[in-house]
Scaffold this active site. Structure first.
Site, PDB file in Angstrom:
ATOM      1  N   GLN A 186      12.646  30.463  34.269  1.00 33.93           N
ATOM      2  CA  GLN A 186      11.484  29.592  34.067  1.00 33.93           C
ATOM      3  C   GLN A 186      11.250  29.304  32.587  1.00 33.93           C
ATOM      4  O   GLN A 186      10.838  28.199  32.212  1.00 33.93           O
ATOM      5  CB  GLN A 186      10.234  30.194  34.713  1.00 33.93           C
ATOM      6  N   GLN A 254      29.952  50.543  22.588  1.00 32.95           N
ATOM      7  CA  GLN A 254      29.977  49.314  23.378  1.00 32.95           C
ATOM      8  C   GLN A 254      29.862  49.602  24.867  1.00 32.95           C
ATOM      9  O   GLN A 254      29.242  48.845  25.611  1.00 32.95           O
ATOM     10  CB  GLN A 254      31.261  48.537  23.100  1.00 32.95           C
ATOM     11  N   HIS A 257      26.407  49.550  26.541  1.00 30.97           N
ATOM     12  CA  HIS A 257      25.672  48.293  26.738  1.00 30.97           C
ATOM     13  C   HIS A 257      25.411  48.047  28.217  1.00 30.97           C
ATOM     14  O   HIS A 257      24.279  47.828  28.640  1.00 30.97           O
ATOM     15  CB  HIS A 257      26.464  47.114  26.162  1.00 30.97           C
ATOM     16  N   GLU A 322      35.840  40.387  21.200  1.00 32.26           N
ATOM     17  CA  GLU A 322      34.566  40.116  20.514  1.00 32.26           C
ATOM     18  C   GLU A 322      34.518  40.914  19.209  1.00 32.26           C
ATOM     19  O   GLU A 322      34.273  40.361  18.140  1.00 32.26           O
ATOM     20  CB  GLU A 322      33.424  40.508  21.435  1.00 32.26           C
ATOM     21  N   HIS A 323      34.732  42.219  19.293  1.00 30.31           N
ATOM     22  CA  HIS A 323      34.747  43.101  18.127  1.00 30.31           C
ATOM     23  C   HIS A 323      36.121  43.734  17.980  1.00 30.31           C
ATOM     24  O   HIS A 323      36.673  44.238  18.966  1.00 30.31           O
ATOM     25  CB  HIS A 323      33.716  44.222  18.265  1.00 30.31           C
ATOM     26  N   ASP A 356      26.318  45.090  14.020  1.00 35.56           N
ATOM     27  CA  ASP A 356      25.271  44.777  14.999  1.00 35.56           C
ATOM     28  C   ASP A 356      23.905  44.631  14.350  1.00 35.56           C
ATOM     29  O   ASP A 356      23.108  43.776  14.747  1.00 35.56           O
ATOM     30  CB  ASP A 356      25.189  45.892  16.049  1.00 35.56           C
ATOM     31  N   HIS A 415      35.683  -6.342  20.939  1.00 32.14           N
ATOM     32  CA  HIS A 415      35.813  -5.551  19.717  1.00 32.14           C
ATOM     33  C   HIS A 415      36.554  -6.355  18.654  1.00 32.14           C
ATOM     34  O   HIS A 415      36.144  -6.418  17.484  1.00 32.14           O
ATOM     35  CB  HIS A 415      36.591  -4.251  19.999  1.00 32.14           C
TER      36      HIS A 415
END
Length: 434
Positions: A186, A254, A257, A322-323, A356, A415
């Site tokens: 929302q 990691q 997470h 990612e890392h 981080d 054109h």
């Protein structure tokens, strides 16, 4: 955490696009808020967050934001202030300026660079609060020159304020002036389409749960979004000189997470592989989020033994993590060979959490192998560019025939005629004057 030979390892990535039921829920919520504005927004806040609010209570007051400083420890404020300064200094180096190039025939070409006008930042809340996400989204937008930055975050159950004080302090330190206690699909719909209380934005950024991710995908095109982020991932490239305890700690950083996070060690040293395996088991035993980290390690963790570091680098580039941490005797030797990684951490003291929270580079980094073609959040993400073209009469006469040739080859006669009419007019006037 299993030890496997490179030849036995198969890279498998799971991309969660949600169940059919979740997709249907998000579509319904987004459409409802789009059509009914605040009424839909308040109804879903009551349904999903168990908070009954009025439209007037959606916005978090400046007094509420400032009051958070009395609810957090001074050490946290100091840490956030220093982290903010580091993040701002890093992103200031990414700033770009408009440019123009005037050529000898009078042609002017250039690029006008302007910030987006209004950006929406989603910050996860409720059970989990991530003040660092505030800094990593808001500060690059500010550096880019975005004038209006609005933050939305879910209200925690219980109490009208309902916003974690650490998030409010981070918002205050980042300079957020407009904040709303609303979350989920929302909130994304409100940012995308606008309501009486929340004006629409040009771009939405920030992490969230699957409903937030699906809502961002649903509204993309009406507004821009940052990315469809996947689970966190880390790869450590190491040789026999590396510290097994350091590596295990970083892998677990990691893994904690969520259950889908991926933690992988790539090493040329079988003995190190065994030491890290033992360290992971030992350190895991005392982790507060042990159950989450254990499932992540079991299902998505691996220790890959390669023949040598050259093969290890090939694995890293294929995984495009990612890392990436490089813990070798001479890590700079391998840096130039890394082609695909979102963020690269060099040496034993550059633990991933340094990036981080504190060092300065952005921690919102491409996941699911998308580091092959995408980059961390930066100042450019909050800029738009306009090409600038001013052709002189001399340039048009010189190049007009070539332009018409290409246009007619593509079957676009109008054109070609747009150029031809100008050339004939100028040629006629030149003959008349001659």
């Amino acid at each position: 955490m299993q030890i496997v030979k490179a030849s036995e390892f198969r890279l498998e990535r799971e991309v969660d696009y949600g169940t059919a039921e979740q997709v249907a829920v998000v579509k319904r919520v987004v459409q409802d808020v789009r059509q009914n504005g605040d009424a839909g927004l308040l109804r879903y806040t009551e349904q999903f967050d168990k908070m009954v609010l009025t439209a007037e209570q959606l916005r978090v007051s400046e007094a509420e934001i400032q009051a958070a400083y009395q609810e957090v420890e001074p050490a946290f404020v100091t840490a956030i202030q220093e982290a903010s300064a580091n993040i701002r200094a890093f992103h200031e180096k990414q700033k770009r300026t408009s440019w123009m190039d005037v050529q000898s025939d009078g042609t002017l070409l250039g690029q006008i660079i302007k910030p987006l006008k209004r950006v929406g930042v989603y910050v996860p809340g409720g059970k989990a609060a991530y003040p660092s996400s505030v800094l990593m989204n808001v500060i690059p937008a500010q550096v880019a020159g975005v004038k209006e930055i609005v933050m939305v975050t879910p209200p925690a159950t219980g109490g009208v304020a309902g916003i974690d004080p650490y998030i409010r302090v981070a918002a205050a330190e980042a300079g957020v002036k407009e904040m709303y206690r609303v979350g989920g699909a929302q909130a994304i719909a409100a940012l995308a389409y606008g309501t009486d209380s929340i004006a629409r934005v040009d771009k939405i950024c920030g992490p969230g749960n699957i409903y937030v991710a699906l809502a961002k995908r649903e509204v993309y095109g009406t507004v821009d979004i940052d990315s469809m982020a996947g689970p966190s991932e880390i790869v450590v490239l190491a040789d026999g000189s590396a510290n097994a305890a350091y590596i295990a700690a970083d892998l677990l950083s990691q893994a904690e997470h969520d259950e889908m996070a991926s933690a992988v060690l790539v090493t040329s040293c079988p003995e190190l592989a065994k030491r890290v395996q033992a360290e992971v088991i030992s350190q895991l035993a005392s982790l507060p989020r042990q159950a989450i980290a254990a499932q992540s390690i079991e299902q998505h963790g691996a220790i890959i033994v390669v023949e040598d570091l050259e093969q290890g680098v090939d694995f890293v580039n294929e995984m495009a993590p990612e890392h990436l941490e490089i813990m070798t005797e001479d890590p700079m030797e391998w840096l130039g060979r890394i082609e695909n990684a979102g963020a690269i951490f060099i040496g034993p003291y550059s633990s991933e959490p340094v990036g981080d929270y504190f060092a300065g580079p952005n921690h919102i980094i491409p996941t699911n192998g998308t580091a092959r073609f995408s980059s961390p959040v930066d100042v450019d993400m909050f800029l738009k560019k306009s090409s600038l073209i001013r052709y002189s009469k001399e340039a048009l006469l010189q190049h007009g025939e070539k332009i018409m040739t290409i246009a007619r080859h593509e079957g676009l006669e109008a054109h070609a005629r747009a150029i031809e009419i100008r050339m004939k007019q100028e040629q006629f006037e030149n003959k008349s004057q001659g």
